[in-house]
Design a protein around this motif. Structure first.
Motif, mmCIF file in Angstrom:
data_model
loop_
_atom_site.group_PDB
_atom_site.id
_atom_site.type_symbol
_atom_site.label_atom_id
_atom_site.label_comp_id
_atom_site.label_asym_id
_atom_site.label_seq_id
_atom_site.Cartn_x
_atom_site.Cartn_y
_atom_site.Cartn_z
ATOM 1 N N MET A 187 18.600 -38.496 3.254
ATOM 2 C CA MET A 187 17.879 -37.557 2.383
ATOM 3 C C MET A 187 16.380 -37.852 2.448
ATOM 4 N N HIS B 139 33.479 -42.653 -3.237
ATOM 5 C CA HIS B 139 32.894 -42.795 -4.577
ATOM 6 C C HIS B 139 33.634 -41.806 -5.455
ATOM 7 N N CYS C 110 27.322 -47.852 4.026
ATOM 8 C CA CYS C 110 26.984 -46.555 3.432
ATOM 9 C C CYS C 110 25.468 -46.366 3.559
ATOM 10 N N HIS D 269 26.314 -40.951 3.052
ATOM 11 C CA HIS D 269 26.448 -40.442 1.686
ATOM 12 C C HIS D 269 25.929 -39.018 1.659
ATOM 13 N N ASP E 146 32.364 -44.473 -9.639
ATOM 14 C CA ASP E 146 30.926 -44.235 -9.471
ATOM 15 C C ASP E 146 30.297 -44.124 -10.850
ATOM 16 N N HIS E 147 29.095 -43.599 -10.885
ATOM 17 C CA HIS E 147 28.324 -43.516 -12.135
ATOM 18 C C HIS E 147 29.223 -43.434 -13.371
ATOM 19 N N ASP F 82 16.421 -40.134 -2.977
ATOM 20 C CA ASP F 82 17.862 -40.326 -2.873
ATOM 21 C C ASP F 82 18.447 -39.401 -3.955
ATOM 22 N N TRP F 83 19.408 -39.808 -4.721
ATOM 23 C CA TRP F 83 19.960 -38.954 -5.766
ATOM 24 C C TRP F 83 18.852 -38.537 -6.748
#
Ligand code: DNO
Length: 346
Positions: free
Chosen positions: A106, A263, A102, A198, A308-309, A110-111
């Motif tokens: 970006m 995810h 993965c 991702h 996921d989270h 990232d996130w």
């Protein structure tokens, strides 16, 4: 499907012996964390991760992530060498039995969230994103206080990096991504690895930075560039589902053959660009988790899945999104969804 759990290595407060006790758990998703991005991972570090997982009855077949160096994304002068290093990493991981890698494309971040500890009405804490809070920050002027990011860059590093991105368009980023795919996908094929990009999280541009992996069109374009089986998507339901424009169930249906890794998590959208991460259960958020799983199962999905989270519940303190308790509840729910979908499909 093979149920997996993200593990951040020896410094992760969640231990392998915790993880192995979750019903149906088959493996960990991890990475080598002691080598700077862009460098080749030592074989010993890879072997150690595999050995630690296996000693706990868990497989190590998914890497998240092999980070793509910022110079590659920017198309800088060292791109050639950095791509060679990336390919060498894939060959080493393939030798160690890794099947899926993965990664993301970006720029800079990232996130991204505006709040890592948003208190929900039931007393739990979640990650959340509020557009107006993010818009009020200007990282070019140092006005950044982004949870999870403001300590990641030292001194003026972030400002300088942001300045380098000012003239880079989406078209430029696509061109650099194409170069990446052309170098890396053949190496992945050789290594027996499926690459799983991702999606951008959130799936829209922030701070004027280009973002290109935002929905179905992006995936189609990526597949047109390299229609290899090794060129795939991480179906991150929460990232894609943060935008009401993405129909995640339709994406699961359309791209199933190119989704080696999922995810699964839920989000509650509260505005066009506002959302809160919720418990995994469909009724807690905006996504129909069962419909997504059914679309995968119906189309023959046999890849890796991880909850996921999670929220922070029961007083747990830990890495935002990556505590044990709520992700374990998520894993139990994921098991239930797959069992039901499989029985319904057969
Ligand atoms: C966040 C994760 C991402 C993901 C990377 C993959 O919790 O889903 O950080 O690992 O984007 O490269």
């Amino acid at each position: 499907m093979k149920l997996t759990f993200r593990w951040y290595g020896e410094n992760d407060p969640v231990t392998l012996s915790d993880i192995r006790q979750i019903p149906g758990m088959t493996g960990v998703v991890s990475a080598v964390y002691d080598t700077p991005p862009g460098e080749v991972w030592p074989r010993e570090s890879i072997a150690r991760l595999k050995q630690q997982a296996e000693q706990n009855g868990l497989a190590f077949e998914v890497v998240e992530s092999v980070p793509v160096h910022e110079e590659i994304k920017l198309g800088g002068s060292q791109t050639g060498q950095l791509l060679d290093n990336y390919c060498e990493n894939l060959l080493r991981l393939g030798e160690a039995g890794v099947k899926v890698v993965c990664y993301n494309f970006m720029p800079v971040f990232d996130w991204l969230r505006s709040d890592l500890s948003h208190q929900n009405s039931d007393g739990s804490f979640s990650l959340a994103y509020e557009d107006k809070t993010v818009l009020a920050m200007n990282p070019l002027e140092g006005g950044l206080s982004l949870p999870g990011w403001d300590e990641s860059y030292r001194g003026d590093e972030l400002k300088e990096l942001m300045a380098r991105w000012q003239d880079t368009t989406e078209q430029d980023l696509w061109r650099n991504f194409e170069r990446f795919l052309q170098a890396v996908i053949p190496a992945a094929e050789q290594a027996g690895i499926r690459m799983a990009i991702h999606p951008d999280d959130p799936p829209w541009g922030i701070f004027g930075l280009p973002r290109i992996i935002t929905g179905a069109q992006s995936v189609r374009k990526m597949r047109e560039i390299m229609p290899s089986h090794a060129n795939g998507l991480t179906l991150c339901t929460g990232s894609l589902g943060a935008s009401g424009e993405n129909d995640v169930t339709a994406m699961a249906e359309e791209f199933c053959d190119y989704i080696p890794f999922v995810h699964l998590r839920n989000v509650r959208r509260s505005g066009e660009k506002d959302f809160t991460e919720t418990a995994h259960l469909s009724e807690c958020g905006s996504l129909d988790m069962y419909a997504i799983v059914k679309a995968l199962v119906k189309n023959g999905f046999d890849g890796y899945v991880r909850p996921d989270h999670g929220r922070m519940i029961w007083g747990e303190k830990g890495r935002p999104g990556y505590g044990l308790f709520d992700r374990a509840l998520g894993a139990a729910y994921v098991n239930g969804l797959f069992e039901a979908a499989q029985k319904e499909t057969n």
